[in-house]
Design an enzyme around this catalytic site. Structure first.
Site, PDB file in Angstrom:
ATOM      1  N   LYS A  54       0.839  -1.203   0.000  1.00  0.00           N
ATOM      2  CA  LYS A  54       0.000   0.000   0.000  1.00  0.00           C
ATOM      3  C   LYS A  54       0.875   1.254   0.000  1.00  0.00           C
ATOM      4  CE  LYS A  54      -3.803  -2.427   2.198  1.00  0.00           C
ATOM      5  NZ  LYS A  54      -4.436  -2.875   3.426  1.00  0.00           N
ATOM      6  N   GLN A  98      -4.706  -1.181   9.559  1.00  0.00           N
ATOM      7  CA  GLN A  98      -4.594  -2.546   9.031  1.00  0.00           C
ATOM      8  C   GLN A  98      -5.189  -3.551  10.014  1.00  0.00           C
ATOM      9  OE1 GLN A  98      -3.334  -3.365   5.895  1.00  0.00           O
ATOM     10  NE2 GLN A  98      -4.058  -5.426   6.379  1.00  0.00           N
ATOM     11  N   ASP A 121     -11.271   2.972   3.819  1.00  0.00           N
ATOM     12  CA  ASP A 121     -11.629   1.548   3.784  1.00  0.00           C
ATOM     13  C   ASP A 121     -13.148   1.366   3.804  1.00  0.00           C
ATOM     14  OD1 ASP A 121      -9.644  -0.314   3.442  1.00  0.00           O
ATOM     15  OD2 ASP A 121      -9.081  -0.407   5.564  1.00  0.00           O
TER      16      ASP A 121
END
Ligand code: NDP
Length: 292
Positions: A54, A98, A121
């Site tokens: 990422k 994460q 997200d």
């Protein structure tokens, strides 16, 4: 019949190029550099690989990547304080925590602390609710990537039967919401579903998001189905999906491979969401990335 292999890797590369071009224009015309903050707690090896990819791809797209790598014993309060700082930081347009987080952390509380405008997200309750109620939302990256591949291959999805296997908050449920919004007729299957092969056989579209290597075989599929394999399973034979590719390819019209299907789309959509968040925060017209 051998199914068309849907090339998510190439599609994702094209999307990343679009994001890079759009990011360049925003920097040039508005003096703002889109920034993504990634928070990793602990040493989970798979998470480290994802976070590394990422970061690299964010920088390659011309955007800022801000990393916070925290020790495994980080407290809930310290993590929440970091989220508060990132929420207030004008250089940060997207915040990604994460998952999975260590067991002593209340992941739901941490995720829901993220400013909804920076929730790239799409995992906060507010974004999930917006998606479920048809309002403008930040859409979770993996289902967004699946939709882009499906739309690219099928065009209009109206009236098609779609079967989503899996009902997680990060893949199955938002996937079903997106398919419903696109006017497909959606069935969600899960571990308590009876006669899964019979349910899957209804699908003009089948999205498998389970986490069981090769579970969906060709004899489960309606001839001509379009199959999207979200699964990532590490086996002795390497990385495989939830769909048994070889038998499915004999029956399906098109299928995403693992690796090289949905996986690359997920990160490309994260970059697209970061750019979108930046535009919305600064009231800049959103470029057409094909994500709408
Ligand atoms: P979860 O474990 O959260 O959810 C799995 C779902 O599958 C659950 O709804 C579960 O049902 C269902 N399930 C489990 N066993 C069966 C079964 N035998 N029959 C039918 N349904 C079953 O996983 P995620 O949604 O997070 O991820 C799914 C897969 O996608 C994983 O392999 C993951 O690694 C991968 N993934 C890939 C991404 C990518 O970028 N390509 C991103 C995110 C995930 P129940 O609810 O009843 O327990």
């Amino acid at each position: 019949m051998t199914a068309l292999r849907i090339d998510g890797k190439s599609f994702a590369a094209r999307l990343r190029a679009l994001v890079k071009e759009a990011a360049g224009a925003i920097i040039r015309d508005h003096g703002v550099t889109p920034g993504l903050a990634v928070v990793l707690v602990g040493e989970d090896p798979a998470s480290k690989v994802y976070v590394g990819s990422k970061q690299r791809q964010t920088r390659e797209a011309g955007m800022n990547s801000i990393e916070h790598l925290l020790p495994d014993d980080t407290s809930q309060d310290d993590l929440l304080a970091l989220i508060d700082r990132l929420n207030a930081d004008p250089a940060v347009h997207g915040i990604l925590v994460q998952l999975p987080l260590p067991a002593h952390i209340d992941a739901a509380e941490v995720i829901n602390r993220i400013d909804v405008a920076k929730d790239v997200d799409g995992f906060t309750i507010l974004n999930a609710g917006r998606l479920a109620t048809g309002q403008r939302a930040m859409v979770p990256c993996t289902p967004l990537g699946c939709m882009m591949l499906l739309r690219d291959h099928l065009g209009d999805l109206a009236g098609l039967e779609a079967v989503v296997i899996g009902r997680s908050n990060i893949v199955g449920k938002p996937m079903a919401a997106l398919l419903t919004a696109a006017n497909a007729t959606v069935t969600i299957a899960h571990s308590r579903s009876r006669d899964l092969p019979e349910i899957v056989r209804r699908g003009d579209i089948v999205v498998a998001a389970v986490g069981r290597a090769g579970m969906v075989t060709g004899d489960w599929l309606k001839p001509g189905a379009v199959v999207v394999d979200v699964g990532i399973n590490r086996t002795d034979e390497g990385l495989v999906g939830d769909v048994d590719y070889d038998s499915a390819a004999q029956v399906a019209q098109a299928i995403t491979p693992v690796p090289g299907g949905v996986g690359p789309m997920t990160i490309a959509c994260l970059l697209a969401n970061t750019l979108t968040a930046c535009c919305r925060i600064h009231d800049i017209p959103e470029p057409d990335l094909g994500t709408a």
